[in-house]
Enzyme design. Structure first.
Site, short mmCIF file in Angstrom:
data_model
loop_
_atom_site.label_atom_id
_atom_site.label_comp_id
_atom_site.label_asym_id
_atom_site.label_seq_id
_atom_site.Cartn_x
_atom_site.Cartn_y
_atom_site.Cartn_z
N TYR A 57 0.87 -1.18 0.00
CA TYR A 57 0.00 0.00 0.00
C TYR A 57 0.90 1.23 0.00
O TYR A 57 1.43 1.64 1.02
CB TYR A 57 -0.91 0.04 1.24
CG TYR A 57 -1.99 -1.02 1.29
CD1 TYR A 57 -2.36 -1.76 0.17
CD2 TYR A 57 -2.66 -1.28 2.48
CE1 TYR A 57 -3.34 -2.72 0.24
CE2 TYR A 57 -3.66 -2.24 2.55
CZ TYR A 57 -3.99 -2.96 1.43
OH TYR A 57 -4.98 -3.92 1.51
N PHE A 209 -13.64 -5.01 1.14
CA PHE A 209 -14.74 -4.37 0.41
C PHE A 209 -16.04 -4.43 1.24
O PHE A 209 -17.11 -4.79 0.71
CB PHE A 209 -14.98 -5.05 -0.95
CG PHE A 209 -13.85 -4.96 -1.94
CD1 PHE A 209 -12.81 -4.05 -1.78
CD2 PHE A 209 -13.81 -5.79 -3.06
CE1 PHE A 209 -11.77 -3.97 -2.70
CE2 PHE A 209 -12.79 -5.72 -3.99
CZ PHE A 209 -11.76 -4.81 -3.80
N PRO A 210 -16.00 -4.09 2.55
CA PRO A 210 -17.20 -4.21 3.37
C PRO A 210 -18.32 -3.26 2.95
O PRO A 210 -19.49 -3.50 3.26
CB PRO A 210 -16.71 -3.88 4.79
CG PRO A 210 -15.51 -3.01 4.58
CD PRO A 210 -14.86 -3.55 3.32
N LEU A 211 -17.94 -2.18 2.25
CA LEU A 211 -18.96 -1.25 1.74
C LEU A 211 -19.04 -1.36 0.21
O LEU A 211 -19.47 -0.43 -0.46
CB LEU A 211 -18.60 0.19 2.15
CG LEU A 211 -18.61 0.48 3.65
CD1 LEU A 211 -18.09 1.89 3.95
CD2 LEU A 211 -20.01 0.31 4.21
N GLY A 212 -18.63 -2.50 -0.32
CA GLY A 212 -18.40 -2.58 -1.76
C GLY A 212 -17.01 -2.01 -1.97
O GLY A 212 -16.41 -1.47 -1.05
N PRO A 216 -13.24 2.38 -8.57
CA PRO A 216 -14.36 2.85 -9.39
C PRO A 216 -15.11 1.70 -10.08
O PRO A 216 -14.58 0.61 -10.24
CB PRO A 216 -13.68 3.74 -10.44
CG PRO A 216 -12.27 3.90 -10.02
CD PRO A 216 -11.94 2.86 -9.02
N1 LIG Z 1 -7.03 -8.85 1.14
C1 LIG Z 1 -7.28 -8.05 0.13
O1 LIG Z 1 -7.09 -8.42 -1.03
C2 LIG Z 1 -7.84 -6.68 0.37
C3 LIG Z 1 -8.41 -5.98 -0.72
C4 LIG Z 1 -8.93 -4.74 -0.47
C5 LIG Z 1 -8.88 -4.19 0.79
N2 LIG Z 1 -8.33 -4.89 1.83
C6 LIG Z 1 -8.31 -4.35 3.21
O2 LIG Z 1 -9.65 -4.19 3.61
C7 LIG Z 1 -9.90 -2.85 4.04
C8 LIG Z 1 -11.32 -2.50 3.61
O3 LIG Z 1 -11.41 -2.63 2.18
P1 LIG Z 1 -12.06 -1.64 1.10
O4 LIG Z 1 -11.57 -1.99 -0.23
O5 LIG Z 1 -13.51 -1.62 1.29
O6 LIG Z 1 -11.45 -0.28 1.36
P2 LIG Z 1 -11.69 0.71 2.49
O7 LIG Z 1 -10.31 1.01 2.88
O8 LIG Z 1 -12.64 0.22 3.52
O9 LIG Z 1 -12.37 1.95 1.67
C9 LIG Z 1 -13.72 2.12 1.68
C10 LIG Z 1 -14.16 3.36 0.91
O10 LIG Z 1 -15.30 3.83 1.60
C11 LIG Z 1 -15.11 5.20 1.98
N3 LIG Z 1 -15.68 5.29 3.33
C12 LIG Z 1 -15.19 4.82 4.50
N4 LIG Z 1 -16.02 5.11 5.52
C13 LIG Z 1 -17.07 5.76 4.97
C14 LIG Z 1 -18.24 6.33 5.50
N5 LIG Z 1 -18.52 6.29 6.80
N6 LIG Z 1 -19.10 6.95 4.63
C15 LIG Z 1 -18.84 7.01 3.34
N7 LIG Z 1 -17.74 6.49 2.77
C16 LIG Z 1 -16.85 5.88 3.58
C17 LIG Z 1 -13.64 5.49 1.90
O11 LIG Z 1 -13.41 6.82 1.46
P3 LIG Z 1 -12.86 8.00 2.41
O12 LIG Z 1 -11.38 7.81 2.54
O13 LIG Z 1 -13.22 9.20 1.67
O14 LIG Z 1 -13.57 7.87 3.73
C18 LIG Z 1 -13.19 4.50 0.83
O15 LIG Z 1 -13.31 5.10 -0.43
C19 LIG Z 1 -8.82 -2.02 3.36
O16 LIG Z 1 -8.54 -0.82 4.04
C20 LIG Z 1 -7.65 -2.97 3.35
O17 LIG Z 1 -6.95 -2.89 4.57
C21 LIG Z 1 -7.83 -6.14 1.63
#
Ligand SMILES: NC(=O)c1ccc[n+]([C@@H]2O[C@H](COP(=O)([O-])OP(=O)(O)OC[C@H]3O[C@@H](n4cnc5c(N)ncnc54)[C@H](OP(=O)(O)O)[C@@H]3O)[C@@H](O)[C@H]2O)c1
Length: 288
Positions: A57, A209-212, A216
Site C-alpha cells: 500500500y 470491500f465491506p462497503l463494496g 471505481p
Molecule cells: N485482502 C485483500 O485483497 C484486500 C483488498 C482490499 C482491501 N483490503 C483491506 O480491507 C480494508 C477494507 O477494504 P475496502 O476496499 O472496502 O477499502 P476501504 O479502505 O474500507 O475503503 C472504503 C471506501 O469507503 C469510503 N468510506 C469509508 N467510511 C465511509 C463512510 N462512513 N461513509 C462514506 N464512505 C466511507 C472510503 O473513502 P474515504 O477515505 O473518503 O472515507 C473508501 O473510499 C482495506 O482498508 C484494506 O486494509 C484487503
C-alpha cells in the site's frame, strides 16, 4: 465493544484498514498527511486494536504512516499484513507469490512497521489463470513457507485472502490459520459459505470491500436504495447500516473499514450503537 480472537490476540470487532491512507490508487503520499496520522491516532483512541495493512500500500506509505503515528505501539495492538504482490512503477499490482518472495515481503513489513513479529500475515492468493507460469505456486508450498516464518517467530498467525472454500479448508488443515480475508458485503454475498466455514472452525473472518469496493465502477453499499431506506428508518448512515449488517451476520466477523477521513472513522466506530431488528435484516437481505 465486543471482541473475537485473531489467533492469540483478542481484538475488538471494529478494526481499521489502512488501504485508503496512501494517495489515489493506493500509491504515493496521502492526500493530507496530517489527517492520515490523525485518523490512525484517533482510531486507537476509539478502541481500535486491529489494523490491517500491506507493504504494497503505497508502497511503504501505509506502513510508514502507521509507524509514524503509533510507534511505540500500544500493548495488544494487532498489526496484520498481507503478502503475495508488489507494485510496478505505474501502480499495477504484480504477483509475488513464490515462497522466497513471501518471505521477503514479511521481512519488508517487519522493517517498515518497526516490529519483530506481526500478529498475522495473510497470504493474498491470485487467480491462477491470470498468473504467469512462474507464479503458479502450489498452495501447499506457500503455506509451508508461512509455517516456517511462524516457527521462526516472525509472524504469530497465518491468514489467507481471496481464497476459495477448498483453499481455506486446506489452509486450516495444513497451517492452522487464524483468519480469512475475502470480499464480502451486503452487495456481494457470494462468499457466505466461507464465512460459515470460518464460523464453524472458530476462525476470524475479515471482510474486505465491506462497503463494496472503493475502486471505481464497483457497486457500493452506500448507493443501494434498500440500504438507504433502512438507514433513514433506523437513524444511521448507509455506511453504518452496511457495516452493522456485517457485525450482525456472524460473531466471528472482524471489520476493517478504511478511510482517510477522521469524520468517516468516527462514523464507522459508532456502528456498535446501531442495532438492526430481524425485520431490518430481512429487508436488507431481500433488497440489496
Ligand atoms: N485482502 C485483500 O485483497 C484486500 C483488498 C482490499 C482491501 N483490503 C483491506 O480491507 C480494508 C477494507 O477494504 P475496502 O476496499 O472496502 O477499502 P476501504 O479502505 O474500507 O475503503 C472504503 C471506501 O469507503 C469510503 N468510506 C469509508 N467510511 C465511509 C463512510 N462512513 N461513509 C462514506 N464512505 C466511507 C472510503 O473513502 P474515504 O477515505 O473518503 O472515507 C473508501 O473510499 C482495506 O482498508 C484494506 O486494509 C484487503
Amino acid at each position: 465493544m465486543d471482541t473475537y480472537s485473531l489467533g492469540r490476540f483478542p481484538v475488538h470487532r471494529i478494526g481499521f484498514g489502512a488501504m485508503q491512507l496512501p494517495g489515489p490508487g493506493v500509491m504515493g503520499p496521502p492526500r493530507d498527511h496530517d489527517e492520515a496520522v490523525a485518523v490512525l491516532r484517533r482510531a486507537v483512541e476509539l478502541g481500535v486494536d486491529h489494523i490491517d495493512t500491506a507493504q504494497f500500500y503505497g508502497p511503504d506509505v501505509a506502513n510508514e504512516l502507521i509507524h509514524e503515528a503509533l510507534h511505540p505501539y500500544p500493548d495488544g495492538l494487532a498489526l496484520v499484513s498481507k503478502v503475495g504482490a508488489v507494485r510496478d512503477e505505474q501502480g499495477g499490482f504484480v504477483p509475488a507469490q513464490r515462497p522466497g518472495q513471501l518471505r521477503a515481503a514479511v521481512e519488508e513489513n517487519l522493517r517498515t512497521l518497526g516490529v519483530d513479529r506481526l500478529a498475522a500475515v495473510n497470504l493474498r492468493r491470485m487467480d491462477e489463470h491470470e498468473l504467469p507460469a512462474d507464479q503458479r505456486i502450489p498452495l501447499e508450498d506457500q503455506l509451508a513457507e508461512l509455517v516456517g516464518l511462524r516457527a521462526e517467530g516472525k509472524i504469530a498467525g497465518i491468514g489467507i485472502s481471496t481464497a476459495t472454500h477448498a483453499q481455506v479448508r486446506q489452509a486450516i488443515e495444513q497451517a492452522g490459520i487464524v483468519c480469512v480475508q475475502n470480499a464480502f458485503s451486503l452487495v456481494d454475498r457470494s462468499d457466505a459459505d466461507v464465512l460459515d466455514l470460518c464460523h464453524d472452525e472458530g476462525i476470524a473472518y475479515v471482510p474486505y470491500f465491506p462497503l463494496g469496493s472503493a475502486f471505481p465502477d464497483m457497486p457500493k453499499v452506500t448507493d443501494n436504495a434498500t440500504v438507504r431506506s433502512v438507514a433513514e428508518r433506523v437513524g444511521a448512515s448507509p455506511a453504518q447500516v452496511g457495516l452493522a449488517w456485517l457485525l450482525a451476520r456472524r460473531d466471528n466477523v472482524l471489520l476493517i473499514p478504511g478511510t482517510s477521513r477522521v469524520a468517516h472513522l468516527e462514523e464507522n466506530m459508532r456502528i456498535a450503537d446501531v442495532s438492526l431488528s430481524a425485520t431490518d435484516i430481512e429487508e436488507l437481505e431481500g433488497g440489496a
